[in-house]
Design a protein around this motif. Structure first.
Motif, PDB file in Angstrom:
ATOM      1  N   VAL A 218       0.763  -1.215  -0.041  1.00 19.01           N
ATOM      2  CA  VAL A 218      -0.048  -0.127   0.030  1.00 19.01           C
ATOM      3  C   VAL A 218       1.050   1.250  -0.038  1.00 19.01           C
ATOM      4  CG1 VAL A 218      -1.516   1.333   1.394  1.00 19.01           C
ATOM      5  CG2 VAL A 218      -1.976  -1.151   1.058  1.00 19.01           C
ATOM      6  N   VAL A 219       1.798   1.080   0.827  1.00 21.89           N
ATOM      7  CA  VAL A 219       2.589   2.268   0.985  1.00 21.89           C
ATOM      8  C   VAL A 219       3.445   2.732  -0.254  1.00 21.89           C
ATOM      9  CG1 VAL A 219       4.703   3.305   2.013  1.00 21.89           C
ATOM     10  CG2 VAL A 219       3.136   2.465   3.333  1.00 21.89           C
ATOM     11  N   THR A 220       3.997   1.605  -0.955  1.00 23.15           N
ATOM     12  CA  THR A 220       4.677   1.528  -2.153  1.00 23.15           C
ATOM     13  C   THR A 220       4.044   2.348  -3.403  1.00 23.15           C
ATOM     14  OG1 THR A 220       6.173  -0.088  -1.498  1.00 23.15           O
ATOM     15  CG2 THR A 220       6.122   0.420  -4.121  1.00 23.15           C
ATOM     16  N   LEU A 221       2.611   1.873  -3.588  1.00 20.68           N
ATOM     17  CA  LEU A 221       1.811   2.304  -4.503  1.00 20.68           C
ATOM     18  C   LEU A 221       1.127   3.671  -4.121  1.00 20.68           C
ATOM     19  CD1 LEU A 221      -0.515  -0.780  -5.132  1.00 20.68           C
ATOM     20  CD2 LEU A 221       1.597  -0.055  -6.458  1.00 20.68           C
ATOM     21  N   LEU A 222       1.040   3.989  -2.996  1.00 15.08           N
ATOM     22  CA  LEU A 222       0.600   5.456  -2.759  1.00 15.08           C
ATOM     23  C   LEU A 222       1.807   6.320  -2.782  1.00 15.08           C
ATOM     24  CD1 LEU A 222      -1.293   7.176  -1.169  1.00 15.08           C
ATOM     25  CD2 LEU A 222      -0.233   6.621   0.841  1.00 15.08           C
ATOM     26  N   ILE A 223       2.963   6.023  -2.737  1.00 12.60           N
ATOM     27  CA  ILE A 223       4.191   6.825  -3.260  1.00 12.60           C
ATOM     28  C   ILE A 223       4.315   6.993  -4.675  1.00 12.60           C
ATOM     29  CG2 ILE A 223       6.692   7.203  -3.178  1.00 12.60           C
ATOM     30  CD1 ILE A 223       6.862   5.666  -0.594  1.00 12.60           C
ATOM     31  N   ILE A 224       4.283   5.965  -5.315  1.00 17.10           N
ATOM     32  CA  ILE A 224       4.016   6.115  -6.881  1.00 17.10           C
ATOM     33  C   ILE A 224       3.060   7.027  -7.359  1.00 17.10           C
ATOM     34  CG2 ILE A 224       3.991   4.638  -8.867  1.00 17.10           C
ATOM     35  CD1 ILE A 224       5.151   2.509  -7.520  1.00 17.10           C
ATOM     36  N   PHE A 275       8.127  20.950 -17.049  1.00 11.37           N
ATOM     37  CA  PHE A 275       7.494  21.243 -15.677  1.00 11.37           C
ATOM     38  C   PHE A 275       6.941  20.180 -15.089  1.00 11.37           C
ATOM     39  CE2 PHE A 275       3.513  22.576 -13.400  1.00 11.37           C
ATOM     40  CZ  PHE A 275       4.146  23.397 -12.438  1.00 11.37           C
ATOM     41  N   GLN A 276       6.119  19.323 -15.584  1.00  8.93           N
ATOM     42  CA  GLN A 276       5.450  17.951 -14.910  1.00  8.93           C
ATOM     43  C   GLN A 276       6.503  17.061 -14.682  1.00  8.93           C
ATOM     44  OE1 GLN A 276       2.411  17.437 -18.736  1.00  8.93           O
ATOM     45  NE2 GLN A 276       1.652  16.801 -17.028  1.00  8.93           N
ATOM     46  N   ALA A 277       7.515  17.042 -15.308  1.00 12.83           N
ATOM     47  CA  ALA A 277       8.414  16.085 -14.985  1.00 12.83           C
ATOM     48  C   ALA A 277       9.276  16.426 -13.738  1.00 12.83           C
ATOM     49  CB  ALA A 277       9.472  15.965 -16.102  1.00 12.83           C
ATOM     50  N   VAL A 278       9.664  17.525 -13.679  1.00 12.94           N
ATOM     51  CA  VAL A 278      10.202  18.254 -12.512  1.00 12.94           C
ATOM     52  C   VAL A 278       9.337  18.361 -11.143  1.00 12.94           C
ATOM     53  CG1 VAL A 278      11.552  20.368 -11.505  1.00 12.94           C
ATOM     54  CG2 VAL A 278      11.965  19.527 -13.713  1.00 12.94           C
ATOM     55  N   VAL A 279       8.294  18.686 -11.377  1.00 11.02           N
ATOM     56  CA  VAL A 279       7.331  18.791 -10.166  1.00 11.02           C
ATOM     57  C   VAL A 279       7.009  17.333  -9.875  1.00 11.02           C
ATOM     58  CG1 VAL A 279       4.973  19.648  -9.367  1.00 11.02           C
ATOM     59  CG2 VAL A 279       6.411  21.071 -10.852  1.00 11.02           C
ATOM     60  N   GLY A 280       6.880  16.507 -10.697  1.00  9.28           N
ATOM     61  CA  GLY A 280       6.504  15.104 -10.482  1.00  9.28           C
ATOM     62  C   GLY A 280       7.754  14.486  -9.683  1.00  9.28           C
ATOM     63  N   LEU A 281       8.841  14.878 -10.032  1.00 12.23           N
ATOM     64  CA  LEU A 281       9.902  14.298  -9.273  1.00 12.23           C
ATOM     65  C   LEU A 281       9.918  14.697  -7.929  1.00 12.23           C
ATOM     66  CD1 LEU A 281      12.498  12.791  -9.193  1.00 12.23           C
ATOM     67  CD2 LEU A 281      13.653  14.668 -10.029  1.00 12.23           C
ATOM     68  N   PHE A 283       7.454  15.844  -6.116  1.00 13.36           N
ATOM     69  CA  PHE A 283       6.214  15.008  -5.296  1.00 13.36           C
ATOM     70  C   PHE A 283       6.708  13.588  -4.958  1.00 13.36           C
ATOM     71  CE2 PHE A 283       2.166  17.050  -5.056  1.00 13.36           C
ATOM     72  CZ  PHE A 283       2.130  18.278  -5.987  1.00 13.36           C
ATOM     73  N   LEU A 284       7.364  12.931  -5.931  1.00 12.50           N
ATOM     74  CA  LEU A 284       7.807  11.545  -5.699  1.00 12.50           C
ATOM     75  C   LEU A 284       9.030  11.483  -4.428  1.00 12.50           C
ATOM     76  CD1 LEU A 284       7.857   8.586  -6.342  1.00 12.50           C
ATOM     77  CD2 LEU A 284       9.677   8.849  -8.001  1.00 12.50           C
ATOM     78  N   LEU A 285       9.760  12.328  -4.549  1.00 14.40           N
ATOM     79  CA  LEU A 285      10.726  12.441  -3.504  1.00 14.40           C
ATOM     80  C   LEU A 285      10.258  12.913  -2.166  1.00 14.40           C
ATOM     81  CD1 LEU A 285      13.960  13.909  -5.368  1.00 14.40           C
ATOM     82  CD2 LEU A 285      13.503  11.350  -4.858  1.00 14.40           C
ATOM     83  N   GLY A 286       9.191  13.904  -2.178  1.00 18.35           N
ATOM     84  CA  GLY A 286       8.664  14.361  -0.942  1.00 18.35           C
ATOM     85  C   GLY A 286       7.752  13.333  -0.273  1.00 18.35           C
ATOM     86  N   ALA A 287       7.217  12.537  -0.952  1.00 15.68           N
ATOM     87  CA  ALA A 287       6.275  11.567  -0.653  1.00 15.68           C
ATOM     88  C   ALA A 287       6.856  10.335  -0.085  1.00 15.68           C
ATOM     89  CB  ALA A 287       5.343  10.922  -1.749  1.00 15.68           C
ATOM     90  N   ASN A 288       8.088  10.021  -0.645  1.00 17.22           N
ATOM     91  CA  ASN A 288       9.062   8.897  -0.254  1.00 17.22           C
ATOM     92  C   ASN A 288       9.680   9.248   1.135  1.00 17.22           C
ATOM     93  OD1 ASN A 288      10.589   6.362  -0.938  1.00 17.22           O
ATOM     94  ND2 ASN A 288      12.261   7.695  -0.638  1.00 17.22           N
ATOM     95  N   TYR A 289      10.124  10.505   1.121  1.00 20.05           N
ATOM     96  CA  TYR A 289      10.666  10.968   2.511  1.00 20.05           C
ATOM     97  C   TYR A 289       9.772  11.001   3.533  1.00 20.05           C
ATOM     98  CZ  TYR A 289      13.175  14.338   5.575  1.00 20.05           C
ATOM     99  OH  TYR A 289      13.507  14.903   6.759  1.00 20.05           O
ATOM    100  N   SER A 298       9.618   2.801   2.360  1.00 23.22           N
ATOM    101  CA  SER A 298      10.146   3.793   1.309  1.00 23.22           C
ATOM    102  C   SER A 298      10.100   2.877   0.319  1.00 23.22           C
ATOM    103  CB  SER A 298      11.126   4.850   1.868  1.00 23.22           C
ATOM    104  OG  SER A 298      12.116   3.977   1.831  1.00 23.22           O
ATOM    105  N   ILE A 299      10.419   3.441  -0.872  1.00 23.01           N
ATOM    106  CA  ILE A 299      10.927   2.601  -2.136  1.00 23.01           C
ATOM    107  C   ILE A 299      12.347   3.128  -2.593  1.00 23.01           C
ATOM    108  CG2 ILE A 299       8.608   2.747  -3.150  1.00 23.01           C
ATOM    109  CD1 ILE A 299       9.081   4.996  -4.921  1.00 23.01           C
ATOM    110  N   ILE A 300      13.013   4.051  -1.852  1.00 17.49           N
ATOM    111  CA  ILE A 300      14.256   4.435  -1.954  1.00 17.49           C
ATOM    112  C   ILE A 300      15.148   4.325  -0.946  1.00 17.49           C
ATOM    113  CG2 ILE A 300      15.991   6.446  -2.880  1.00 17.49           C
ATOM    114  CD1 ILE A 300      13.643   7.601  -4.527  1.00 17.49           C
TER     115      ILE A 300
END
Length: 300
Positions: A218-224, A275-281, A283-289, A298-300
């Motif tokens: 659940v956590v992994t899919l939520l982060i993604i 813009f989408q790619a940078v902001v998406g990255l 979001f991903l790193l923030g959610a993972n942290y 976490s996934i990283i």
């Protein structure tokens, strides 16, 4: 065992990685060369290298347009609502399927739930208009035959939003159960047997055994999913949307389509994509942290 000896002994495993690596290099890393279009006054005939460098001018132009902020708002709104509605659906379905004891009914249910995933959004769009159309839709024909007024499923913004979310759940929920069902097979069956002996009912077993066993998945899919908050598929809002509901259906992907392919402003379209790619990255790193700090997963 040294790396060289390991490589020689298991060279087949490394050979299997060649095709995926080639795929990522060609189709994922190769197109990054085109990112520089966002910083150039791109001319189709001069090519990327021959076009004039304009720096951040295109970014300023995009960020000053009202349409960009409207599509950004819609993208975030639709993705957030999808997260709230569509994300729990596969989890609930997987638990329900896991609890079924009649094998043939379980397999039949899985097959029926998986089928929508393989249907093109173009076909789904046709089905949606046949079922929910205001004048010719099946549901409204039945309602009017019974003396009720037709419901503007596809022409009223708020009603369209419900239709959009319901269609997304129908199309994706069944396929999304696969990962959860795979995770459920890894839970020790003895835990359920011990809980049943101790008098735990079905809901208590789900709460104290099934859900904790699915925590990592659940956590992994939520982060993604959180990493994809700024990205949105083109097919679904474009096919189901129309001019009457543009205030909600116009998203970043349709904005890129209009700007890049219809208007030929490739520089502006590339700016939005970058813009989408940078902001998406981010979001991903923030959610993972945040996940690592709060849940130790976490996934990283």
């Amino acid at each position: 065992m040294s790396g060289t000896v390991y490589l020689r002994r298991y060279w087949q495993l490394y050979a299997l990685l060649v095709l995926p690596l080639v795929y990522f290099i060609i189709f994922k890393y190769g197109p990054m060369w085109g990112v520089q279009i966002a910083f150039k006054d791109f001319n189709f005939f001069q090519g990327i290298t021959g076009s004039e460098w304009i720096g951040l001018d295109a970014f300023r132009e995009v960020f000053q347009t009202q349409d960009f902020y409207k599509t950004l708002r819609n993208t975030l709104m639709l993705n957030l609502l999808d997260l709230l509605v569509s994300f729990p659906a596969p989890l609930i379905l997987a638990i329900m399927l896991h609890e079924l004891r009649i094998r043939w009914f379980k397999r039949l249910s899985q097959t029926i739930l998986y089928i929508p995933h393989f249907i093109s959004w173009v076909i789904i769009g046709g089905i949606v208009y046949q079922v929910f159309g205001t004048q010719s839709g099946m549901i409204n024909n039945v309602l009017m035959a019974l003396g009720f007024e037709s419901v503007p499923f596809l022409t009223d913004k708020d009603t369209w939003l419900i239709t959009y979310l319901a269609t997304g759940v129908w199309q994706s929920a069944g396929w999304g159960t696969i990962l959860y069902l795979a995770a459920l097979t890894g839970i020790n069956k003895e835990l359920y047997e011990a809980a049943e002996v101790d008098g735990a009912g079905r809901f208590k077993r789900i709460r104290h055994i099934t859900l904790p066993g699915l925590k990592t998945t659940v956590v992994t899919l939520l982060i993604i999913n959180l990493g994809n908050m700024i990205a949105i598929g083109f097919d679904r809002p474009f096919v189901i949307g129309n001019k009457a509901v543009m205030d909600y259906s116009d998203v970043l992907s349709t904005y890129v389509y209009r700007t890049g392919l219809e208007s030929g402003q490739y520089t502006l379209a590339t700016v939005v994509g970058l813009f989408q790619a940078v902001v998406g990255l981010i979001f991903l790193l923030g959610a993972n942290y945040a996940s690592k700090k709060l849940t130790d997963e976490s996934i990283i």
